[in-house]
Design a protein around this motif. Structure first.
Motif, PDB file in Angstrom:
ATOM      1  N   HIS A  78       0.836  -1.208   0.000  1.00  0.00           N
ATOM      2  CA  HIS A  78       0.000   0.000   0.000  1.00  0.00           C
ATOM      3  C   HIS A  78       0.874   1.263   0.000  1.00  0.00           C
ATOM      4  O   HIS A  78       0.366   2.361   0.227  1.00  0.00           O
ATOM      5  N   ASN A  79       2.160   1.091  -0.242  1.00  0.00           N
ATOM      6  CA  ASN A  79       3.117   2.205  -0.316  1.00  0.00           C
ATOM      7  C   ASN A  79       3.319   2.890   1.035  1.00  0.00           C
ATOM      8  O   ASN A  79       3.554   4.101   1.103  1.00  0.00           O
ATOM      9  N   ILE A  80       3.241   2.098   2.113  1.00  0.00           N
ATOM     10  CA  ILE A  80       3.403   2.606   3.476  1.00  0.00           C
ATOM     11  C   ILE A  80       4.552   1.858   4.152  1.00  0.00           C
ATOM     12  O   ILE A  80       4.572   0.625   4.163  1.00  0.00           O
ATOM     13  N   LEU A  81       5.490   2.605   4.733  1.00  0.00           N
ATOM     14  CA  LEU A  81       6.565   2.007   5.518  1.00  0.00           C
ATOM     15  C   LEU A  81       6.332   2.321   6.988  1.00  0.00           C
ATOM     16  O   LEU A  81       6.054   3.463   7.352  1.00  0.00           O
ATOM     17  N   VAL A  82       6.442   1.288   7.845  1.00  0.00           N
ATOM     18  CA  VAL A  82       6.352   1.477   9.294  1.00  0.00           C
ATOM     19  C   VAL A  82       7.576   0.823   9.921  1.00  0.00           C
ATOM     20  O   VAL A  82       8.312   0.081   9.275  1.00  0.00           O
ATOM     21  N   ARG A  83       7.797   1.093  11.183  1.00  0.00           N
ATOM     22  CA  ARG A  83       8.950   0.530  11.894  1.00  0.00           C
ATOM     23  C   ARG A  83       8.543  -0.769  12.564  1.00  0.00           C
ATOM     24  O   ARG A  83       7.748  -0.765  13.511  1.00  0.00           O
ATOM     25  N   ASP A  84       9.076  -1.882  12.068  1.00  0.00           N
ATOM     26  CA  ASP A  84       8.913  -3.168  12.718  1.00  0.00           C
ATOM     27  C   ASP A  84       9.733  -3.136  14.009  1.00  0.00           C
ATOM     28  O   ASP A  84      10.942  -2.935  13.985  1.00  0.00           O
ATOM     29  N   CYS A  85       9.066  -3.326  15.154  1.00  0.00           N
ATOM     30  CA  CYS A  85       9.742  -3.184  16.449  1.00  0.00           C
ATOM     31  C   CYS A  85      10.305  -4.496  16.987  1.00  0.00           C
ATOM     32  O   CYS A  85      10.636  -4.576  18.182  1.00  0.00           O
ATOM     33  N   THR A  86      10.447  -5.494  16.135  1.00  0.00           N
ATOM     34  CA  THR A  86      11.040  -6.759  16.569  1.00  0.00           C
ATOM     35  C   THR A  86      12.429  -6.547  17.135  1.00  0.00           C
ATOM     36  O   THR A  86      12.820  -7.184  18.125  1.00  0.00           O
ATOM     37  N   SER A  87      13.204  -5.635  16.540  1.00  0.00           N
ATOM     38  CA  SER A  87      14.567  -5.378  17.019  1.00  0.00           C
ATOM     39  C   SER A  87      14.584  -4.756  18.406  1.00  0.00           C
ATOM     40  O   SER A  87      15.610  -4.777  19.093  1.00  0.00           O
ATOM     41  N   PHE A  88      13.467  -4.178  18.841  1.00  0.00           N
ATOM     42  CA  PHE A  88      13.342  -3.659  20.203  1.00  0.00           C
ATOM     43  C   PHE A  88      12.919  -4.756  21.180  1.00  0.00           C
ATOM     44  O   PHE A  88      12.746  -4.497  22.371  1.00  0.00           O
ATOM     45  N   GLY A  89      12.698  -5.965  20.674  1.00  0.00           N
ATOM     46  CA  GLY A  89      12.161  -7.037  21.492  1.00  0.00           C
ATOM     47  C   GLY A  89      10.647  -7.022  21.552  1.00  0.00           C
ATOM     48  O   GLY A  89      10.042  -7.657  22.421  1.00  0.00           O
ATOM     49  N   LEU A  90      10.010  -6.312  20.610  1.00  0.00           N
ATOM     50  CA  LEU A  90       8.554  -6.168  20.587  1.00  0.00           C
ATOM     51  C   LEU A  90       8.031  -6.690  19.249  1.00  0.00           C
ATOM     52  O   LEU A  90       7.650  -5.924  18.355  1.00  0.00           O
ATOM     53  N   ALA A  91       8.007  -8.003  19.108  1.00  0.00           N
ATOM     54  CA  ALA A  91       7.674  -8.611  17.821  1.00  0.00           C
ATOM     55  C   ALA A  91       6.223  -8.421  17.417  1.00  0.00           C
ATOM     56  O   ALA A  91       5.867  -8.633  16.253  1.00  0.00           O
ATOM     57  N   SER A  92       5.370  -7.993  18.357  1.00  0.00           N
ATOM     58  CA  SER A  92       3.954  -7.784  18.029  1.00  0.00           C
ATOM     59  C   SER A  92       3.642  -6.309  17.789  1.00  0.00           C
ATOM     60  O   SER A  92       2.476  -5.941  17.665  1.00  0.00           O
ATOM     61  N   CYS A  93       4.681  -5.466  17.716  1.00  0.00           N
ATOM     62  CA  CYS A  93       4.453  -4.023  17.653  1.00  0.00           C
ATOM     63  C   CYS A  93       5.086  -3.378  16.420  1.00  0.00           C
ATOM     64  O   CYS A  93       6.111  -3.833  15.915  1.00  0.00           O
ATOM     65  N   ILE A  94       4.460  -2.296  15.990  1.00  0.00           N
ATOM     66  CA  ILE A  94       5.054  -1.394  15.015  1.00  0.00           C
ATOM     67  C   ILE A  94       5.098  -0.005  15.635  1.00  0.00           C
ATOM     68  O   ILE A  94       4.346   0.292  16.575  1.00  0.00           O
ATOM     69  N   ARG A  95       6.004   0.828  15.126  1.00  0.00           N
ATOM     70  CA  ARG A  95       6.040   2.242  15.518  1.00  0.00           C
ATOM     71  C   ARG A  95       5.701   3.060  14.289  1.00  0.00           C
ATOM     72  O   ARG A  95       6.239   2.822  13.208  1.00  0.00           O
ATOM     73  N   VAL A  96       4.782   4.023  14.459  1.00  0.00           N
ATOM     74  CA  VAL A  96       4.391   4.871  13.336  1.00  0.00           C
ATOM     75  C   VAL A  96       4.585   6.330  13.714  1.00  0.00           C
ATOM     76  O   VAL A  96       4.249   6.760  14.820  1.00  0.00           O
ATOM     77  N   ALA A  97       5.147   7.093  12.802  1.00  0.00           N
ATOM     78  CA  ALA A  97       5.351   8.521  13.021  1.00  0.00           C
ATOM     79  C   ALA A  97       4.027   9.264  12.884  1.00  0.00           C
ATOM     80  O   ALA A  97       3.100   8.808  12.213  1.00  0.00           O
ATOM     81  N   ILE A  98       3.937  10.409  13.518  1.00  0.00           N
ATOM     82  CA  ILE A  98       2.821  11.324  13.295  1.00  0.00           C
ATOM     83  C   ILE A  98       3.204  12.193  12.098  1.00  0.00           C
ATOM     84  O   ILE A  98       4.185  12.926  12.150  1.00  0.00           O
ATOM     85  N   ARG A  99       2.444  12.083  11.031  1.00  0.00           N
ATOM     86  CA  ARG A  99       2.706  12.876   9.839  1.00  0.00           C
ATOM     87  C   ARG A  99       1.557  13.864   9.623  1.00  0.00           C
ATOM     88  O   ARG A  99       0.799  14.150  10.552  1.00  0.00           O
ATOM     89  N   THR A 100       1.397  14.417   8.434  1.00  0.00           N
ATOM     90  CA  THR A 100       0.302  15.350   8.186  1.00  0.00           C
ATOM     91  C   THR A 100      -1.029  14.606   8.263  1.00  0.00           C
ATOM     92  O   THR A 100      -1.088  13.374   8.154  1.00  0.00           O
ATOM     93  N   HIS A 101      -2.118  15.352   8.422  1.00  0.00           N
ATOM     94  CA  HIS A 101      -3.426  14.711   8.579  1.00  0.00           C
ATOM     95  C   HIS A 101      -3.769  13.858   7.365  1.00  0.00           C
ATOM     96  O   HIS A 101      -4.264  12.730   7.511  1.00  0.00           O
TER      97      HIS A 101
END
Length: 332
Positions: free
Chosen positions: A294-317
């Motif tokens: 879908h042309n969307i990149l998110v941060r896979d948080c597996t490297s943080f030890g959080l394999a069930s989580c992603i981190r997403v930035a706050i961007r424009t509305h």
């Protein structure tokens, strides 16, 4: 002979690589940058490129000192905040020293400490250096000024040191910053990258006791802040007060985005930063791959030890709406 050499830390901000590999221009929610940075004109005189930078960075440090009401000898600068993390660890953790960093948090602290020869301690009380990321990456949790002052007092009782990384604090709540605290057992790290959305200009700076700063400046590679980065920084520091508008925008969009995400039955712990940690209650590898379609990149948080989580930035509305639409299509 096998050597226990650490691996590089995984980072977000992979948009450039994706563009080069696919020819597409994805929305990069893996890089947590200010969606509404101050806009101003800046210029680097081409004549500066014919000379080495001033390795003492007198003008730059005087500018920072004036901005934060500190002394130039309390300030160090570097080619991004990560260079200063590496140099600090080389100065303070070489030999059989110990460090402590709560988990999950930014992986460069542990990597830089290990590269310096240090080993992990089980508690802050047992460590020569304790690292705190404020607000924390990836959770967005913000430590209060009073709590950190108590922590400095506790750490100083066993001759330890607190390393406070405030890379995101200008986009969260600068009133909780330790930048105004003069204490021998404290080093405060800052960055312009996140606040001004300029990851291509590598510039970090820090505050500490003059004796520590002198050592950091000795170990830092010469001329590590290039002429373009210095020219931008000199202008940017006069626009810090404009970041209040950014914080208001981020707060509003963060509230909206977290509500929309939770309506998808995903969980967003409270965040004070310009990003959200999203618990998807499953391994997120396939989800990240789907979002890329879908042309969307998110941060896979597996490297943080959080394999069930992603981190997403706050961007424009408008961009945040596209994220919600893509997430909705992928989690159904």
């Amino acid at each position: 002979m096998a050597v226990d050499f650490p691996r590089s830390v995984v980072h977000g901000g992979t948009g450039k690589r994706q563009r080069e590999n696919t020819g597409k221009n994805p929305l990069d929610f893996s890089a947590s940058l200010n969606p509404l940075p101050p806009r101003f004109t800046w210029h680097c005189d081409p004549a500066c490129l014919s000379s080495y930078p001033d390795n003492e960075y007198v003008q730059l440090k005087e500018c920072i000192a004036h901005t934060f009401h500190r002394e130039p000898e309390e300030i160090c600068v570097g080619n991004g905040s990560i260079e200063l993390i590496r140099v600090f660890c080389s100065v303070m953790l070489s030999g059989k020293k110990t460090y402590f960093a709560e988990s999950p948090t930014f992986g460069e602290y542990a990597l830089s400490a290990r590269l310096a020869g240090a080993s992990a301690a089980r508690t802050s009380e047992a460590a020569n250096v304790s690292f705190v990321c404020n607000p924390n990456n990836p959770t967005g949790e913000l430590c209060r000024h009073s709590d950190l002052m108590a922590r400095i007092k506790a750490i100083s009782s066993h001759e330890g040191m607190l390393f406070a990384d405030e890379a995101f604090i200008e986009l969260a709540d600068p009133s909780e910053s330790l930048v105004d605290v003069r204490a021998v057992p404290l080093f405060v790290l800052r960055s312009l990258t996140k606040s001004f959305a300029v990851p291509g200009i590598r510039f970090g700076y820090g505050f500490g006791d003059p004796d520590l700063i002198a050592k950091i400046e000795t170990v830092r590679p010469p001329w590590s802040v290039n002429a373009y980065a210095e020219a931008f920084a000199l202008q940017a520091f006069s626009h810090l007060d404009e970041l209040g508008k950014s914080r208001d925008y981020i707060r509003k969009e963060r509230d909206w985005l977290s509500l929309r995400i939770e309506e998808l039955r995903l969980r967003c712990p409270p965040s004070s930063a310009n990003y959200l940690l999203v618990d998807c209650a499953c391994n997120v590898g396939p989800l990240c791959t789907q979002l890329e379609t879908h042309n969307i990149l998110v941060r896979d948080c597996t490297s943080f030890g959080l394999a069930s989580c992603i981190r997403v930035a706050i961007r424009t509305h408008e961009e945040n709406e596209q994220l919600v639409e893509a997430l909705s299509a992928c989690v159904r």
